[in-house]
Design a protein around this motif. Structure first.
Motif, short mmCIF file in Angstrom:
data_model
loop_
_atom_site.label_atom_id
_atom_site.label_comp_id
_atom_site.label_asym_id
_atom_site.label_seq_id
_atom_site.Cartn_x
_atom_site.Cartn_y
_atom_site.Cartn_z
N SER A 124 18.59 -6.23 11.59
CA SER A 124 19.69 -6.75 11.61
C SER A 124 20.37 -8.05 11.29
CB SER A 124 20.35 -7.10 12.81
OG SER A 124 19.72 -8.33 13.53
N THR A 125 18.97 -8.75 10.86
CA THR A 125 18.57 -9.97 10.53
C THR A 125 18.72 -10.11 8.46
OG1 THR A 125 17.88 -11.87 12.15
CG2 THR A 125 17.75 -12.73 9.63
N PRO A 126 18.18 -9.58 8.35
CA PRO A 126 17.98 -9.08 7.07
C PRO A 126 18.72 -8.31 6.17
CG PRO A 126 16.01 -8.89 7.39
CD PRO A 126 16.59 -8.68 9.19
N ILE A 127 19.62 -7.68 7.06
CA ILE A 127 20.79 -6.92 6.61
C ILE A 127 22.12 -8.08 6.62
CG2 ILE A 127 22.70 -5.03 7.49
CD1 ILE A 127 20.69 -3.76 9.45
N LEU A 128 22.14 -8.73 7.44
CA LEU A 128 22.99 -9.68 7.58
C LEU A 128 23.34 -10.48 6.11
CD1 LEU A 128 24.09 -8.78 10.21
CD2 LEU A 128 24.08 -11.67 11.60
N ARG B 129 26.27 -10.68 -0.52
CA ARG B 129 27.29 -9.15 -1.28
C ARG B 129 28.50 -9.74 -1.07
NH1 ARG B 129 25.66 -3.26 -2.41
NH2 ARG B 129 23.19 -3.52 -3.00
N PHE B 130 29.01 -9.95 -0.05
CA PHE B 130 30.00 -10.40 0.27
C PHE B 130 30.35 -12.01 0.86
CE2 PHE B 130 29.42 -5.86 0.24
CZ PHE B 130 30.85 -5.83 -0.38
N PRO B 131 29.83 -13.40 -0.19
CA PRO B 131 29.88 -14.31 0.37
C PRO B 131 31.17 -15.12 0.59
CG PRO B 131 30.05 -14.15 -2.09
CD PRO B 131 29.58 -13.32 -1.46
N GLU B 132 31.89 -14.27 0.77
CA GLU B 132 33.13 -14.42 1.76
C GLU B 132 34.44 -13.78 2.52
OE1 GLU B 132 34.58 -17.97 1.66
OE2 GLU B 132 33.09 -18.35 0.06
N PRO B 133 34.31 -13.83 3.61
CA PRO B 133 34.75 -16.02 4.02
C PRO B 133 33.21 -15.89 4.83
CG PRO B 133 35.19 -13.91 5.91
CD PRO B 133 35.34 -13.30 4.02
N LYS C 169 33.88 -9.49 7.18
CA LYS C 169 33.23 -9.07 6.29
C LYS C 169 34.18 -8.11 5.55
CE LYS C 169 30.48 -12.47 4.82
NZ LYS C 169 30.58 -13.62 4.63
N SER C 170 35.51 -7.57 6.14
CA SER C 170 36.31 -6.97 6.05
C SER C 170 35.91 -5.31 4.71
CB SER C 170 37.79 -7.31 5.44
OG SER C 170 38.29 -7.83 6.76
N ILE C 171 34.12 -4.98 5.31
CA ILE C 171 34.04 -3.90 4.26
C ILE C 171 33.66 -2.71 4.80
CG2 ILE C 171 32.12 -3.76 3.33
CD1 ILE C 171 30.48 -6.69 4.51
N PRO C 172 34.34 -1.80 3.63
CA PRO C 172 35.13 -0.87 4.17
C PRO C 172 33.20 -0.21 4.69
CG PRO C 172 35.79 -0.94 1.89
CD PRO C 172 34.66 -2.41 2.39
N HIS C 173 33.26 0.69 5.63
CA HIS C 173 32.61 1.16 6.31
C HIS C 173 32.36 2.63 7.60
CE1 HIS C 173 33.47 -1.88 8.94
NE2 HIS C 173 32.57 -1.71 9.78
N ARG C 174 31.45 3.05 7.68
CA ARG C 174 31.51 4.10 8.81
C ARG C 174 30.11 3.75 9.98
NH1 ARG C 174 31.05 10.33 6.87
NH2 ARG C 174 31.68 10.32 8.79
N PHE C 175 30.59 3.61 10.58
CA PHE C 175 29.16 3.39 12.03
C PHE C 175 29.39 4.72 12.14
CE2 PHE C 175 27.86 2.27 16.18
CZ PHE C 175 27.75 1.17 15.91
N LEU C 176 27.87 5.09 12.39
CA LEU C 176 27.53 6.38 12.36
C LEU C 176 26.48 6.71 13.62
CD1 LEU C 176 27.04 7.72 9.17
CD2 LEU C 176 28.84 8.23 10.52
N VAL C 177 26.51 7.10 14.98
CA VAL C 177 25.33 7.27 16.13
C VAL C 177 23.94 8.25 15.01
CG1 VAL C 177 24.53 8.28 17.64
CG2 VAL C 177 27.53 7.17 17.67
N ARG C 178 23.10 7.01 15.65
CA ARG C 178 22.00 8.34 15.29
C ARG C 178 21.77 8.92 16.01
NH1 ARG C 178 15.83 5.62 15.22
NH2 ARG C 178 16.55 6.00 17.31
N ASP C 179 21.92 10.49 15.93
CA ASP C 179 21.85 12.00 16.77
C ASP C 179 21.05 12.92 15.66
OD1 ASP C 179 23.83 12.42 15.23
OD2 ASP C 179 25.35 12.20 17.08
#
Length: 334
Positions: free
Chosen positions: A66-70, A76-80, A26-36
């Motif tokens: 994960s499914t509710p997240i998707l 919020r971001f219907p395209e693509p 979706k090209s959504i700006p994000h950070r992937f943070l390890v839960r530590d």
């Protein structure tokens, strides 16, 4: 306010990488943070359950599972779009995502913790993310602790001495079926990924990172391997295919994996929970499969049935589901 979404997860979590792949598509700006230890305090501010992944929106709203997240991010971001336009194809995508989350997780979890070489590989990678660099003794001790804890949990996904051959045969058969299906298309439903891709891919990607699963995939399923790499940073390469053009190779997977294995298992799981039984036992493809029932799946099954009910007796879909052995599991028990 930051416009970045935060994804708290782990590189070794199939559901975490599933969500990350979706954000990348979706090209959504994000950070992937390890839960530590460094991120735990912020994670706990938003997590209602001790589960990953957790997504925190720019508005400081926490979303888990994960499914509710998707689903929330798709709104919020219907395209693509990640939903085929054909209602029947859209539902099949959701069914296959559920299959990946629930049955595909049996493949991944069993393969990761059943053999010494896989346990050492996964345990070492998890420990490396938890122990300060340079503390070799601490890392090795943590690796043993992780292996002991995770190996004791394989029964929760249905892996035991009796079911291990069934799970591994399902994995190998699924690879062969998916390899044929993906030989002529970049994604499961054509030129772009859908929910089915993200759900099944997360499990197969994790299996590929482990010694045994990786060797089996690389030796026998070149088209699946290409798809695994493609899904790390998925991009639309065309349109969704008409369902009719997908069925020659998709329907065998539906019949042999979803209809013959997952759907009877899910009905047995539901019956065991309703009856208050400590174990479910069901015949799958001529072999007895047994495990403790999984409470969470009862909720996700209810959500899937609600989606099916919305289609108001789609005749073509019902015929396909009946042929493939999936229909009974999607209708409420009488």
């Amino acid at each position: 306010m930051s416009k970045l979404y935060r994804i708290y997860g782990s590189e070794l979590s199939p559901y975490s990488v599933k969500v990350r792949s979706f954000f990348r598509y979706k090209s959504i700006p994000h950070r992937f943070l390890v839960r530590d230890a460094d991120t735990m305090a912020d994670y706990q501010r938003f997590a209602k359950l001790s589960l990953i992944p957790l997504v925190v929106t720019p508005e400081d709203e926490g979303i888990q599972d994960s499914t509710p997240i998707l689903e929330a991010i798709e709104k919020r971001f219907p395209e693509p779009s990640t939903h085929p336009a054909e209602p029947a194809a859209r539902f099949l995508s959701l069914l296959l995502e559920e299959f990946g989350d629930e049955w595909g997780n049996k493949w991944m979890f069993h393969l990761r913790w059943a053999r010494t070489e896989d346990r050492l590989s996964a345990g070492g990678r998890i420990a490396a993310a938890m122990v300060a660099r340079g503390d070799e003794a601490g890392r090795l001790a943590m690796r043993e602790k992780v292996i002991e804890g995770m190996s004791s949990r394989v029964g929760f996904v249905g892996s035991n001495e009796d079911t291990a051959p069934q799970i591994e045969q399902s994995f190998r058969d699924a690879l062969a079926l998916l390899d044929r299906h993906l030989a002529d298309r970049p994604f499961l439903f054509g030129g772009r990924p859908c929910f089915a891709d993200f759900g099944i891919w997360g499990q197969l990607y994790e299996a590929w990172t482990d010694p045994t699963g990786g060797a089996w995939i690389e030796r026998s399923a070149p088209s699946v391997l290409d798809w695994i790499h493609r899904m790390l940073w998925p991009r639309a390469e065309g349109a969704f295919e008409p369902l009719a053009s997908l069925l020659p190779t998709l329907e065998p997977f539906l019949a042999e994996q979803v209809g013959a294995l997952f759907c009877p298992w899910t009905l047995a799981n539901e019956a065991a929970l309703e009856g208050g039984h400590e174990e479910l036992s069901v015949e799958l493809a001529g072999r007895r499969f047994h495990q403790k029932p999984q409470k969470y799946h009862a909720r996700s099954l209810a959500a899937l049935r609600a989606r099916y009910a919305e289609l108001a007796n789609d005749a073509m879909l019902d015929a396909l589901l009946a042929r493939s052995g999936c229909l009974a599991a999607l209708r409420p028990r009488s």
